[in-house]
Design a protein around this motif. Structure first.
Motif, PDB file in Angstrom:
ATOM      1  N   GLU A  87       5.867   5.731   1.142  1.00  0.00           N
ATOM      2  CA  GLU A  87       5.560   7.409   1.077  1.00  0.00           C
ATOM      3  C   GLU A  87       4.711   7.879   0.376  1.00  0.00           C
ATOM      4  O   GLU A  87       3.882   8.780   0.502  1.00  0.00           O
ATOM      5  CB  GLU A  87       7.045   7.751   0.917  1.00  0.00           C
ATOM      6  N   GLU A  88       4.589   7.109  -0.739  1.00  0.00           N
ATOM      7  CA  GLU A  88       3.530   7.650  -1.961  1.00  0.00           C
ATOM      8  C   GLU A  88       2.107   7.105  -1.488  1.00  0.00           C
ATOM      9  O   GLU A  88       0.971   7.375  -2.282  1.00  0.00           O
ATOM     10  CB  GLU A  88       3.846   7.151  -3.083  1.00  0.00           C
TER      11      GLU A  88
ATOM     12  N   HIS B  39       6.093   4.299   9.495  1.00  0.00           N
ATOM     13  CA  HIS B  39       4.889   4.860   8.979  1.00  0.00           C
ATOM     14  C   HIS B  39       3.673   4.364   9.611  1.00  0.00           C
ATOM     15  O   HIS B  39       2.712   4.390   9.023  1.00  0.00           O
ATOM     16  CB  HIS B  39       4.929   4.803   7.388  1.00  0.00           C
TER      17      HIS B  39
ATOM     18  N   VAL C 162      10.217   1.994   0.384  1.00  0.00           N
ATOM     19  CA  VAL C 162      10.241   3.491   0.897  1.00  0.00           C
ATOM     20  C   VAL C 162       9.260   4.349   0.023  1.00  0.00           C
ATOM     21  O   VAL C 162       8.432   5.055   0.469  1.00  0.00           O
ATOM     22  CB  VAL C 162      11.644   4.297   1.000  1.00  0.00           C
ATOM     23  N   TYR C 163       9.423   4.118  -1.347  1.00  0.00           N
ATOM     24  CA  TYR C 163       8.737   4.918  -2.125  1.00  0.00           C
ATOM     25  C   TYR C 163       7.073   4.210  -2.235  1.00  0.00           C
ATOM     26  O   TYR C 163       6.350   5.407  -2.112  1.00  0.00           O
ATOM     27  CB  TYR C 163       8.998   4.538  -3.686  1.00  0.00           C
TER      28      TYR C 163
END
Length: 345
Positions: free
Chosen positions: A115-116, A302, A111-112
């Motif tokens: 998302e980054e 995403h 997730v990190y």
């Protein structure tokens, strides 16, 4: 391992000591991400060997995480060695990810990273749903976790009429939710939607009327249904019971929610896996769906098409005496190099 091979890698931590390793081979596009995870669930009981020492016996490796998911991650690294040796033949970039935190929701892991923008791509293969390469999982149910809190009034157990029993009131709500129907009940690759009452907590003593009780629920629903629709039905049940039992009061909140995912069977990623596997081992993997959730979901939400495809035996992950066949890891590494080479022509 990677540095002597000339494979550049970086480490990323959202949470201290929850390290994600990202390595890249080739450059440009298309970009293919291959994601394993290096965390495990606790060992639990019933082991015949030390669960955190790899034990080789009869062509198998025993230990916690051998199937879920360190074995597949080792295969990825073996494939990376071959891909680096043939890097000049790649027409794109292969990103190898050894992710943290998968067993606890991936907030400090994929997730990190997604998302980054640390990890992005045009395709993703997640070798985390063990099927001995016999299945390609292209669909996943959604998970909706909720908590219902029932509020009552405390009183002495010998005079229950002076209180409001939060547990009894919540039982009425839960019984109606148990009879609740989903709008979408069938799917070609997925089993029917499910509801699990996982935890109930309430009361302080047998001789005290409970003033508070909570229940935690796990619902898995199909593509075409929605969390909004399900939550509306649950809210409606709570309000109906409040009308029938004027002293009852309920609060419903979402503790975790994701979405269902599904990739078309004729997607280039799916076709590459099916055809290259059939050519390499003589049998095409079955197209399938799964009830659980994997990091494929975070990729799909995403905009990165993703599937699950993995070595290892089904139904041994999280169990005592977890194992993986060594030859299946070698075979998976070989098949993986063929899939990557095809997608990154």
């Amino acid at each position: 391992y990677l540095a002597p091979l000339g494979i550049p890698s970086t480490r990323h931590e959202k949470v201290k000591d929850r390290t994600n390793l990202v390595a890249r081979i080739g450059s440009g596009s298309p970009r293919l991400i291959i994601v394993g995870h290096i965390d495990t669930v606790p060992a639990g009981d019933g082991w015949e060997t030390d669960p955190f020492t790899a034990v080789e016996k009869d062509g198998k490796l025993y230990g916690r995480g051998t199937t879920d998911d360190k074995g597949a991650t080792a295969s990825m690294l073996l494939a990376a060695r071959y891909l680096k040796e043939h890097e000049s033949e790649l027409g794109g970039e292969a990103t190898i990810v050894a992710a943290a935190d998968e067993e606890r929701g991936s907030k400090a892991g994929m997730v990190y990273l997604v998302e980054e923008g640390i990890v992005t791509g045009d395709y993703a293969i997640i070798p985390d749903a063990a099927s001995d390469m016999k299945k390609v999982f292209i669909a996943e149910k959604a998970a909706l976790f909720t908590q219902i809190t029932s509020y009552g009034k405390q009183a002495h157990g010998s005079t229950p009429e002076k209180g409001v029993n939060a547990i009894k009131n919540l039982m009425e709500v839960l019984q109606r939710i148990d009879r609740m129907t989903f709008d979408v009940t069938e799917h070609g690759l997925l089993s029917a939607p499910t509801y699990n009452l996982g935890m109930i907590q309430g009361g302080v003593a047998p001789n005290v009327v409970p003033a508070r009780c909570t229940a935690d629920l796990d619902m898995r629903y199909l593509p075409g249904d929605s969390a909004e629709t399900i939550l509306k039905k649950m809210e409606g049940i709570c309000r109906d019971v409040e009308k029938e039992l004027p002293d009852a009061r309920f609060e419903l909140k979402v503790t975790m929610a994701d979405t269902p995912i599904e990739l078309p069977e004729d997607h280039p990623l799916v076709k590459a896996i099916v055809e290259e596997t059939a050519s390499a081992v003589g049998a095409a993997p079955e197209i399938a769906g799964m009830s659980g959730s994997t990091v494929a979901k975070f990729c799909m939400t995403h905009g990165i098409p993703a599937v699950n495809f993995a070595p290892g035996e089904e139904h041994v992950a999280h169990m005592a005496n977890e194992f993986v066949r060594i030859d299946s890891l070698v075979e998976f590494a070989y098949v993986l190099t063929r899939i990557v080479s095809r997608l990154l022509k």
